[in-house]
Each structure stands twice: as C-alpha cells, then as structure tokens.
Design a protein around this motif. Structure first.
Motif, PDB file in Angstrom:
ATOM      1  N   UNK A  15       0.829  -1.205   0.000  1.00  0.00           N
ATOM      2  CA  UNK A  15       0.000   0.000   0.000  1.00  0.00           C
ATOM      3  C   UNK A  15       0.863   1.254   0.000  1.00  0.00           C
ATOM      4  N   UNK A  16       1.941   1.235   0.798  1.00  0.00           N
ATOM      5  CA  UNK A  16       2.831   2.396   0.862  1.00  0.00           C
ATOM      6  C   UNK A  16       3.461   2.675  -0.497  1.00  0.00           C
ATOM      7  N   UNK A  17       3.917   1.608  -1.185  1.00  0.00           N
ATOM      8  CA  UNK A  17       4.514   1.776  -2.512  1.00  0.00           C
ATOM      9  C   UNK A  17       3.483   2.299  -3.507  1.00  0.00           C
ATOM     10  N   UNK A  18       2.256   1.768  -3.433  1.00  0.00           N
ATOM     11  CA  UNK A  18       1.204   2.238  -4.342  1.00  0.00           C
ATOM     12  C   UNK A  18       0.916   3.721  -4.114  1.00  0.00           C
ATOM     13  N   UNK A  19       0.887   4.134  -2.847  1.00  0.00           N
ATOM     14  CA  UNK A  19       0.619   5.537  -2.539  1.00  0.00           C
ATOM     15  C   UNK A  19       1.721   6.445  -3.063  1.00  0.00           C
ATOM     16  N   UNK A  20       2.966   5.960  -2.990  1.00  0.00           N
ATOM     17  CA  UNK A  20       4.085   6.734  -3.532  1.00  0.00           C
ATOM     18  C   UNK A  20       3.941   6.907  -5.043  1.00  0.00           C
ATOM     19  N   UNK A  21       3.601   5.796  -5.733  1.00  0.00           N
ATOM     20  CA  UNK A  21       3.425   5.860  -7.187  1.00  0.00           C
ATOM     21  C   UNK A  21       2.263   6.780  -7.554  1.00  0.00           C
ATOM     22  N   UNK A  22       1.157   6.654  -6.790  1.00  0.00           N
ATOM     23  CA  UNK A  22       0.008   7.513  -7.079  1.00  0.00           C
ATOM     24  C   UNK A  22       0.354   8.982  -6.837  1.00  0.00           C
ATOM     25  N   UNK A  23       1.131   9.219  -5.766  1.00  0.00           N
ATOM     26  CA  UNK A  23       1.544  10.591  -5.468  1.00  0.00           C
ATOM     27  C   UNK A  23       2.379  11.190  -6.581  1.00  0.00           C
ATOM     28  N   UNK A  24       3.300  10.373  -7.128  1.00  0.00           N
ATOM     29  CA  UNK A  24       4.132  10.848  -8.241  1.00  0.00           C
ATOM     30  C   UNK A  24       3.272  11.156  -9.466  1.00  0.00           C
ATOM     31  N   UNK A  25       2.297  10.266  -9.740  1.00  0.00           N
ATOM     32  CA  UNK A  25       1.424  10.488 -10.896  1.00  0.00           C
ATOM     33  C   UNK A  25       0.598  11.764 -10.713  1.00  0.00           C
ATOM     34  N   UNK A  26       0.114  11.965  -9.491  1.00  0.00           N
ATOM     35  CA  UNK A  26      -0.680  13.172  -9.213  1.00  0.00           C
ATOM     36  C   UNK A  26       0.169  14.421  -9.427  1.00  0.00           C
ATOM     37  N   UNK A  27       1.418  14.382  -8.919  1.00  0.00           N
ATOM     38  CA  UNK A  27       2.299  15.541  -9.067  1.00  0.00           C
ATOM     39  C   UNK A  27       2.591  15.831 -10.538  1.00  0.00           C
ATOM     40  N   UNK A  28       2.700  14.754 -11.295  1.00  0.00           N
ATOM     41  CA  UNK A  28       2.982  14.912 -12.724  1.00  0.00           C
ATOM     42  C   UNK A  28       1.729  15.272 -13.513  1.00  0.00           C
TER      43      UNK A  28
END
Length: 429
Positions: free
Chosen positions: A192-205
């Motif tokens: 879940x933590x890794x998924x949240x990091x990936x989602x956060x990066x996508x949101x920022x981009x």
C-alpha cells in the motif's frame, strides 16, 4: 493451513453435487435464485470441478445445525452415493459447525460459495501481491472455523518443565494463523505504501488515473487490451484475470492517462476478499474517473450493476465520477438495448468495434480534460505559466509582444482550484 478445492482437484478429481437453500428472504426473486445457482455452476467449473447434479430446498430459514433440513441431508446423501460424488458445494456461506456436521453425515468434502471463490482466486493469482492477498483472505476465512475435535484435542507439551494442561493443537493452529495473518498484513501495508508513492508521483505529474470496474466477465480485460494493446489473459470465464494491470493510454489530444483493470466483482463477494484486496482496490478510490463496464447481454445486468455499486459503496468510492459502459451491445437485441438507462453518463458500445473505442476515448477526454480556455499571461508571470502547465492540458502556445497566449483544456474540478489565480487572464472561452 489453506482450505482449497484445488487440493482436491490435483489429487482426486472433484465430482460434485451443488446445493442451494432458498429462504423466504431471497425467494422473492425467482430469477435471482436461478441465476445464483447458474453462477455457482460456472464457479465450480472454473475451479475445475465436475458438476454432476444440483439440488434446491425451499425453507423459511437456514437450519443452525445442518443448514438444510435433516430430511434433505438424507436425500443429498443418497444422491451423492448414486452419482459416486465426493464433494458437495453449497451456494451460501456455511458456519464451521455446519461444515463439520455435514461432513460427518455425508462423508464427502463440504465446500461453500466463499471457499469456492477463494480457491479460484488462489488458482488465478500470479503476482506476489495477488498471492499474499489471497492467502490473507483464506486464513481470515479459516480462523473462525477452526475447531478442535478427535485427534486435534491431543495435548502438546506436559512433562518436565512444562507441567500443566499443555496447549491444544487447536490453539497452536490458531496462534500460527494469527501470526501469519499479521505477517501478511504487514507485507500488504508495504505494498500500500509503494502504491501511494506511485500515485503521489502520478498526481504531481498531472497524470489522470482511470479505473475499470465491473461484474466478473463483463469485458474489462478485453477493453484494456483493445485500448492499450496490454498483454493480458482473456477468456470467457469467471475471474479470468485476478491481478490488476495498469497501462498508459494516449488520448486524442496526446495527453497520457493511466488505465487500470481491477478484479471483477460478484454477488456475495466474500468480505474477507474485499478486505484483503483493499490495497489493490484503493486504485478505484484514487481514480479520477471510474469506468463501470456492464455486460449488456446478461439477463441479470441490473442485478450485476447493483452488486458493483454496493462494492464501490463499501470501498468508499461511490461518490467518484463514473462513466457506465454498456459493453457487448452487439450481443443484445436492438429493442432491448434502446431501453438501457442509467443515472449519469453512459455509452453503448462493443470493445471490438473501432468506432466505439474511438467514441469512448473522446468521451474520457471530455470528462477528464473539460472545456477549452484561452489564457493571456504576462511573460514575467512565470509562476502562472507553471500553474497552467501543471493543471491544464496545453493545446497551443503563442508569444505576442510581452504576453504568452495559451490555448488549454482543463476539467471543472481543477479549474475550481485555480480559477481565483487565472480568471483575470481568461480572454476567451
């Protein structure tokens, strides 16, 4: 410690009689009763079970000891012996006591609907994450059903240094399962933590996320493959794909979005599965748009849509923007397809028709990227130019004197967030 039909099928071919109890509560819908039993047949066959016969009983409430009536148990025993069956599969969830009583009376393997679905998921899981999630669901199902009897009541320990009653095999098993559940939950937390990091990066981009949801076998994987050329397993069977797949999809404007295929839903989807797959299904909660894929050719599509809505509600994603895709429209009679209605946006389509796919991606683009604006921003306002590129899809840029003219597309939600900073620079809508 797993309970699995697959263990039976790898050693001795499971030959089963399917049993359904129709209580007063569910008897109201005869179509639903018949469909549920038909779905159980499909589930059993998907799990590799040979279905020999079916049996139904009408009863106001389930029997606390036998689930079905005592007389029906005797009738089922005769049928199992006549057909040389070694398994009885029940369409509803059984308690641990009911399973033990039925196994003792019938001398065959007893499996309920939840266990059958768990077994199929165990067969389908391919990724490490999927395997963890399935094992967690299986152990969560097994734990409250453990009960010591016969040899399981034998004591461990005792003797010098371990005086006292010792520890029952039952308690040892429970402790082992609880420890394993804790380990699996910790591993899923990391996922879940890794998924949240990936989602956060996508949101920022500024990358939009779109999730495909729907009843199992509605055509989600086919749609993903047709839109993105994804290498996914496609088969006309329940839960053909289990592990979620995300692929980039380029919209007509050139903007890329992430399209994610999620696990299919089914009526009476075990709560343990929903809980175990929450890390995966969080993709639905974080999506900017949910594509609800409906098998239009199914006679039970209304019920299937209701089931999907219930699971989305359970996940807390029912408030998300949705686009309903009435898929497999080519298999539905024209007169019937014209009656299809749903609250909100919808599209009638076939995943195999190029023009329908084109219509779909344009619709996704309109929903996500919204309306066009022309913004005229002073060259020295680099902060506003950065904001435009971060929140809008820039279609055209032109420099005029000391100003930059941007033609952009932006959705309503994003514009609401930045309108106070940009509204004075809107020169055309």
């Amino acid at each position: 410690m797993k309970i699995s039909v697959h263990e039976v099928t790898t050693e001795i071919k499971a030959r089963a009689v399917l049993v359904s109890l129709v209580t007063a509560q569910i008897k109201k819908s005869e179509a639903l009763v018949a469909y549920s039993l038909h779905e159980l047949i499909n589930l059993a066959e998907t799990a590799g079970v040979e279905v020999l016969d079916t049996m139904m009983q009408n009863k106001d409430t389930a029997d606390s000891k036998w689930f079905i009536g005592k007389g029906k148990v005797e009738e089922l025993k005769q049928l199992l012996e006549e057909l040389d069956a070694n398994t009885a599969i029940f369409d509803q969830e059984l308690s641990g006591a009911q399973v033990r009583n039925l196994e003792a009376a019938l001398d065959v393997k007893i499996i309920d609907r939840t266990q059958l679905i768990l077994d199929i998921f165990a067969q389908r899981a391919r990724t490490r994450e999927g395997i963890i999630q399935v094992e967690l669901a299986q152990l969560s199902y097994l734990l409250p059903r453990l009960s010591g009897q016969g040899k399981n009541l034998s004591r461990l320990g005792g003797g010098i240094g371990t005086r006292g009653p010792g520890e029952s095999k039952l308690e040892t098993d429970r402790r082992h399962i609880r420890n394993r559940i804790s380990e699996l939950k910790a591993q899923l937390s990391e996922v879940t933590r890794h998924r949240q990091l990936h989602r956060g990066r996508r949101k920022k981009a500024g990358v939009f996320q779109v999730a495909l949801v729907g009843y199992t076998n509605a055509g989600k994987s086919t749609l993903l493959k047709q839109l993105t050329d994804a290498d996914v397993y496609i088969e006309n069977q329940l839960f053909a794909t289990l592990d979620p797949t995300s692929r980039a999809l380029e919209l007509p404007s050139g903007k890329e979005i992430v399209l994610t295929d999620t696990v299919g839903f089914i009526q009476n989807l075990p709560h343990s599965l929903v809980a175990a797959f929450r890390a995966t299904l969080e993709e639905v909660c974080e999506a900017d748009l949910i594509l609800h894929v409906v098998n239009t050719s199914s006679e039970m599509r209304t019920e299937q849509m209701r089931v999907v809505d219930e699971v989305l509600h359970e996940l807390g994603a029912d408030g998300k923007e949705q686009l309903t895709l009435f898929n497999k429209i080519d298999l539905c009679p024209t007169a019937e397809s014209e009656l299809l209605t749903v609250a909100g946006d919808s599209i009638r389509m076939s995943a195999y028709l190029e023009e329908d796919l084109d219509k779909l991606v344009h619709k996704i683009q309109d929903i996500l990227l919204g309306h066009k604006l022309v913004l005229t921003i002073p060259v020295e306002r680099g902060d506003l130019s950065a904001l435009v590129h971060r929140t809008c899809e820039v279609i055209r840029t032109e420099v005029l004197d000391e100003k930059i003219v941007y033609e952009v597309r932006i959705n309503d939600d994003d514009y609401a967030k930045v309108s106070s900073k940009l509204r004075d620079y809107v020169s055309q809508t």
